[in-house]
Design a protein around this motif. Structure first.
Motif, PDB file in Angstrom:
ATOM      1  N   LEU A   1       0.868  -1.168   0.000  1.00 19.29           N
ATOM      2  CA  LEU A   1       0.000   0.000   0.000  1.00 19.29           C
ATOM      3  C   LEU A   1       0.909   1.224   0.000  1.00 19.29           C
ATOM      4  O   LEU A   1       1.478   1.598   1.022  1.00 19.29           O
ATOM      5  CB  LEU A   1      -0.903  -0.004   1.236  1.00 19.29           C
ATOM      6  CG  LEU A   1      -1.783  -1.242   1.413  1.00 19.29           C
ATOM      7  CD1 LEU A   1      -2.699  -1.083   2.617  1.00 19.29           C
ATOM      8  CD2 LEU A   1      -2.600  -1.523   0.164  1.00 19.29           C
ATOM      9  N   GLN A   2       1.060   1.843  -1.152  1.00 17.10           N
ATOM     10  CA  GLN A   2       2.066   2.880  -1.360  1.00 17.10           C
ATOM     11  C   GLN A   2       1.413   4.244  -1.486  1.00 17.10           C
ATOM     12  O   GLN A   2       0.896   4.619  -2.539  1.00 17.10           O
ATOM     13  CB  GLN A   2       2.895   2.564  -2.611  1.00 17.10           C
ATOM     14  CG  GLN A   2       4.080   3.489  -2.795  1.00 17.10           C
ATOM     15  CD  GLN A   2       4.620   3.454  -4.205  1.00 17.10           C
ATOM     16  OE1 GLN A   2       3.970   2.958  -5.122  1.00 17.10           O
ATOM     17  NE2 GLN A   2       5.807   3.992  -4.395  1.00 17.10           N
TER      18      GLN A   2
ATOM     19  N   GLU B   1       0.405   0.091  -9.573  1.00 13.73           N
ATOM     20  CA  GLU B   1      -0.993   0.177  -9.983  1.00 13.73           C
ATOM     21  C   GLU B   1      -1.666   1.328  -9.226  1.00 13.73           C
ATOM     22  O   GLU B   1      -1.202   1.742  -8.154  1.00 13.73           O
ATOM     23  CB  GLU B   1      -1.734  -1.134  -9.692  1.00 13.73           C
ATOM     24  CG  GLU B   1      -1.162  -2.352 -10.393  1.00 13.73           C
ATOM     25  CD  GLU B   1      -1.425  -2.358 -11.892  1.00 13.73           C
ATOM     26  OE1 GLU B   1      -2.315  -1.584 -12.332  1.00 13.73           O
ATOM     27  OE2 GLU B   1      -0.745  -3.107 -12.613  1.00 13.73           O
ATOM     28  N   VAL B   2      -2.768   1.811  -9.774  1.00 12.70           N
ATOM     29  CA  VAL B   2      -3.533   2.885  -9.149  1.00 12.70           C
ATOM     30  C   VAL B   2      -4.990   2.446  -9.026  1.00 12.70           C
ATOM     31  O   VAL B   2      -5.544   1.840  -9.951  1.00 12.70           O
ATOM     32  CB  VAL B   2      -3.468   4.189  -9.981  1.00 12.70           C
ATOM     33  CG1 VAL B   2      -4.341   5.270  -9.349  1.00 12.70           C
ATOM     34  CG2 VAL B   2      -2.029   4.669 -10.104  1.00 12.70           C
ATOM     35  N   LEU B   3      -5.601   2.729  -7.886  1.00  9.63           N
ATOM     36  CA  LEU B   3      -7.034   2.486  -7.708  1.00  9.63           C
ATOM     37  C   LEU B   3      -7.685   3.807  -7.325  1.00  9.63           C
ATOM     38  O   LEU B   3      -7.335   4.406  -6.298  1.00  9.63           O
ATOM     39  CB  LEU B   3      -7.280   1.436  -6.618  1.00  9.63           C
ATOM     40  CG  LEU B   3      -8.750   1.065  -6.384  1.00  9.63           C
ATOM     41  CD1 LEU B   3      -9.345   0.421  -7.631  1.00  9.63           C
ATOM     42  CD2 LEU B   3      -8.886   0.118  -5.190  1.00  9.63           C
ATOM     43  N   VAL B   4      -8.602   4.273  -8.146  1.00 14.66           N
ATOM     44  CA  VAL B   4      -9.314   5.520  -7.889  1.00 14.66           C
ATOM     45  C   VAL B   4     -10.543   5.223  -7.044  1.00 14.66           C
ATOM     46  O   VAL B   4     -11.305   4.296  -7.340  1.00 14.66           O
ATOM     47  CB  VAL B   4      -9.715   6.203  -9.209  1.00 14.66           C
ATOM     48  CG1 VAL B   4     -10.501   7.491  -8.938  1.00 14.66           C
ATOM     49  CG2 VAL B   4      -8.476   6.506 -10.043  1.00 14.66           C
TER      50      VAL B   4
ATOM     51  N   GLU C   1      -1.249  11.869  -4.633  1.00 11.75           N
ATOM     52  CA  GLU C   1       0.110  11.397  -4.430  1.00 11.75           C
ATOM     53  C   GLU C   1       0.528  10.379  -5.483  1.00 11.75           C
ATOM     54  O   GLU C   1       1.588   9.775  -5.381  1.00 11.75           O
ATOM     55  CB  GLU C   1       0.270  10.791  -3.036  1.00 11.75           C
ATOM     56  CG  GLU C   1      -0.600   9.578  -2.735  1.00 11.75           C
ATOM     57  CD  GLU C   1      -2.019   9.914  -2.324  1.00 11.75           C
ATOM     58  OE1 GLU C   1      -2.907   9.812  -3.207  1.00 11.75           O
ATOM     59  OE2 GLU C   1      -2.240  10.254  -1.164  1.00 11.75           O
ATOM     60  N   VAL C   2      -0.299  10.170  -6.501  1.00 15.71           N
ATOM     61  CA  VAL C   2      -0.035   9.124  -7.482  1.00 15.71           C
ATOM     62  C   VAL C   2       1.273   9.368  -8.218  1.00 15.71           C
ATOM     63  O   VAL C   2       2.081   8.449  -8.418  1.00 15.71           O
ATOM     64  CB  VAL C   2      -1.207   9.002  -8.477  1.00 15.71           C
ATOM     65  CG1 VAL C   2      -0.838   8.057  -9.613  1.00 15.71           C
ATOM     66  CG2 VAL C   2      -2.456   8.503  -7.766  1.00 15.71           C
TER      67      VAL C   2
ATOM     68  N   ILE D   1       0.603  -0.388  -4.991  1.00 16.67           N
ATOM     69  CA  ILE D   1      -0.703   0.139  -5.381  1.00 16.67           C
ATOM     70  C   ILE D   1      -0.976   1.413  -4.596  1.00 16.67           C
ATOM     71  O   ILE D   1      -0.759   1.482  -3.390  1.00 16.67           O
ATOM     72  CB  ILE D   1      -1.838  -0.895  -5.173  1.00 16.67           C
ATOM     73  CG1 ILE D   1      -3.158  -0.355  -5.723  1.00 16.67           C
ATOM     74  CG2 ILE D   1      -1.956  -1.321  -3.715  1.00 16.67           C
ATOM     75  CD1 ILE D   1      -4.246  -1.413  -5.872  1.00 16.67           C
ATOM     76  N   THR D   2      -1.418   2.441  -5.303  1.00 13.69           N
ATOM     77  CA  THR D   2      -1.702   3.743  -4.708  1.00 13.69           C
ATOM     78  C   THR D   2      -3.180   4.051  -4.842  1.00 13.69           C
ATOM     79  O   THR D   2      -3.769   3.835  -5.906  1.00 13.69           O
ATOM     80  CB  THR D   2      -0.874   4.847  -5.387  1.00 13.69           C
ATOM     81  OG1 THR D   2       0.513   4.514  -5.294  1.00 13.69           O
ATOM     82  CG2 THR D   2      -1.112   6.199  -4.726  1.00 13.69           C
TER      83      THR D   2
END
Length: 469
Positions: free
Chosen positions: A115-116, A165-168, A149-150, A139-140
């Protein structure tokens, strides 16, 4: 039942609750009041009457049912020791110990995900992970408009050769994912990052991940400065008893700042340290239809003597935050991971690492004596690879779209309120009365607490519902 539940002590075992579902009594109404007042249950209590928890600060050898004793484990964090017993390559030793902590905490995970956030803790972890577990995916979570912060997180991952990876945040999707597993959550916290965590954990499991690496745990032994705003809020917390609808008055109800101030005036100073806007004592009694808030606040007595012995405002706040950290911040990850059968890894809780930082690293390596900036050793570790990242200078926080949740799932939460009316008869009335105010984050925060608590009650407290009818 007594469960040792802290990553500082090792991996908790909830299997007994799963095997003997319903064998440990009904839901504890005072613990439900804890959740509504503070977003977590005061340890050593849990949401079930027959289950007590040994969180960090309590001794696993003590009986939490009859003789709990709280002692903060990191006295004078950020200051001890003043002078090192021997000079060391502080950054080099820290890196080695952090790599070892990553290796041991992730030993059971075949495909871990970090969890970044892009901040200090996740960045220093990513540096160690790139060496110790380069198969990790970062993943951010983009939680809201307040921060993004992505870019920083993606830059860190890319430079280290880690997949990113990114989760909105989609509040409706996050809530649906929570409802899909709420019956498998062994116990409950209402931490304001719980739905975000559940959203992330489900995403990780969907993509084949089997472990979550979380950067919690370092604040308690590195020391956390107290800001001017935090000091002011502690002074404003006067434990006043105001009418339950004070924040619903015209004009006041549209202002987050005025509502937040009124809520603060009604809190105990220690409880104001806990994050987020929550229900006041008057409102909690209105939700229950009886005096319940005072029974929740009485649980604070267990911690008062230890907190009163603090030697500085920093330590006072560290002690206070440790209560919420154990029962809220850590609990959200442990409960969510257990519900989704994922491994939860907390490298900063590693015993060798934390003991070395607390007892051997000199104070100036933890907190700059001139500026008050904390986690100097972590900052220097990051500087070996990146220099000073923008997000390291400007700390953000973990966001969730509270107002969006209210807009997307109001009717569903109201339906749960009607089903849980045997315990919280005032919940439906509060929802109906405040529906038009849920575009104010203060009121939306309270909606969030109900959204989390009500479904768990409906799924886990059938016995009480049957007896009430």
């Amino acid at each position: 039942m007594q469960i040792t539940m802290s990553p500082y002590y090792g991996k908790p075992d909830f299997s007994g609750l799963v095997r003997k579902r319903g064998a440990y009594g009904e839901v504890d109404p005072v613990s439900v009041a804890d959740l509504l007042r503070n977003a977590f249950v005061y340890p050593p209590h849990s949401t079930l009457q027959g289950v007590k928890l040994v969180t960090f600060g309590f001794c696993p050898q003590h009986d939490m049912h009859t003789a709990p004793q709280f002692h903060f484990k990191f006295r004078n964090a950020g200051e001890v020791p003043e002078v090192a017993r021997e000079d060391q390559d502080w950054v080099g030793v820290y890196h080695r110990l952090l790599c070892d902590a990553v290796t041991s905490s992730c030993a059971q995970a075949r495909a871990p995900w970090l969890l970044q956030s892009g901040g200090k803790d996740s960045t220093t972890l990513a540096i160690a992970i790139a060496q110790a577990r380069p198969d990790t995916t970062c993943i951010t979570y983009l939680g809201g408009r307040e921060e993004n912060e992505v870019e920083s997180a993606a830059f860190v991952a890319r430079r280290l050769g880690l997949r990113h990876e990114v989760l909105v945040c989609d509040p409706g999707r996050a809530y649906d994912r929570y409802l899909a597993v709420v019956d498998r959550m062994p116990l409950l916290t209402a931490d304001f990052a719980l739905l975000s965590y559940m959203d992330l954990a489900t995403e990780i499991a969907t993509h084949g991940g089997d472990g979550i690496i979380d950067g919690l745990g370092a604040d308690s032994y590195f020391g956390t400065p107290v800001s001017r705003q935090q000091r002011l809020l502690a002074r404003l917390a006067q434990q006043l008893r105001l009418p339950g609808r004070a924040s619903e008055l015209p004009l006041i109800d549209r202002s987050f700042e005025l509502c937040f101030m009124l809520g603060t005036l009604q809190m105990h100073p220690i409880e104001r340290v806990f994050p987020g806007s929550r229900f006041t004592d008057s409102e909690v009694d209105g939700l229950f239809g009886c005096d319940m808030a005072s029974r929740s606040r009485a649980r604070l007595a267990l911690f008062r003597e230890e907190i009163a012995s603090a030697t500085s405002t920093w330590e006072w706040r560290d002690m206070s935050m440790s209560i919420a950290g154990s029962a809220g911040a850590f609990a959200k990850g442990l409960y969510a991971a257990d519900a989704l059968s994922l491994h939860a890894a907390y490298p900063f809780c590693d015993r060798a690492l934390r003991e070395w930082v607390h007892y051997e690293v000199p104070g100036y390596q933890k907190v700059d004596p001139d500026t008050g900036v904390n986690k100097m050793l972590i900052r220097r570790h990051i500087a070996t690879r990146f220099g000073e990242l923008p997000y390291v200078r400007r700390k953000g926080s973990f966001r969730f779209d509270l107002c969006g949740l209210a807009a997307a799932r109001f009717d569903l939460v109201r339906d749960h309120a009607q089903q849980a009316s045997y315990l919280l008869p005032g919940a439906t009335r509060w929802l109906d009365r405040n529906r038009r105010r849920l575009d104010n984050k203060y009121h939306a925060s309270k909606f969030y607490l109900l959204a989390v608590v009500l479904p768990w009650l409906v799924r886990h407290d059938r016995g009480s519902e049957s007896s009430a009818s």
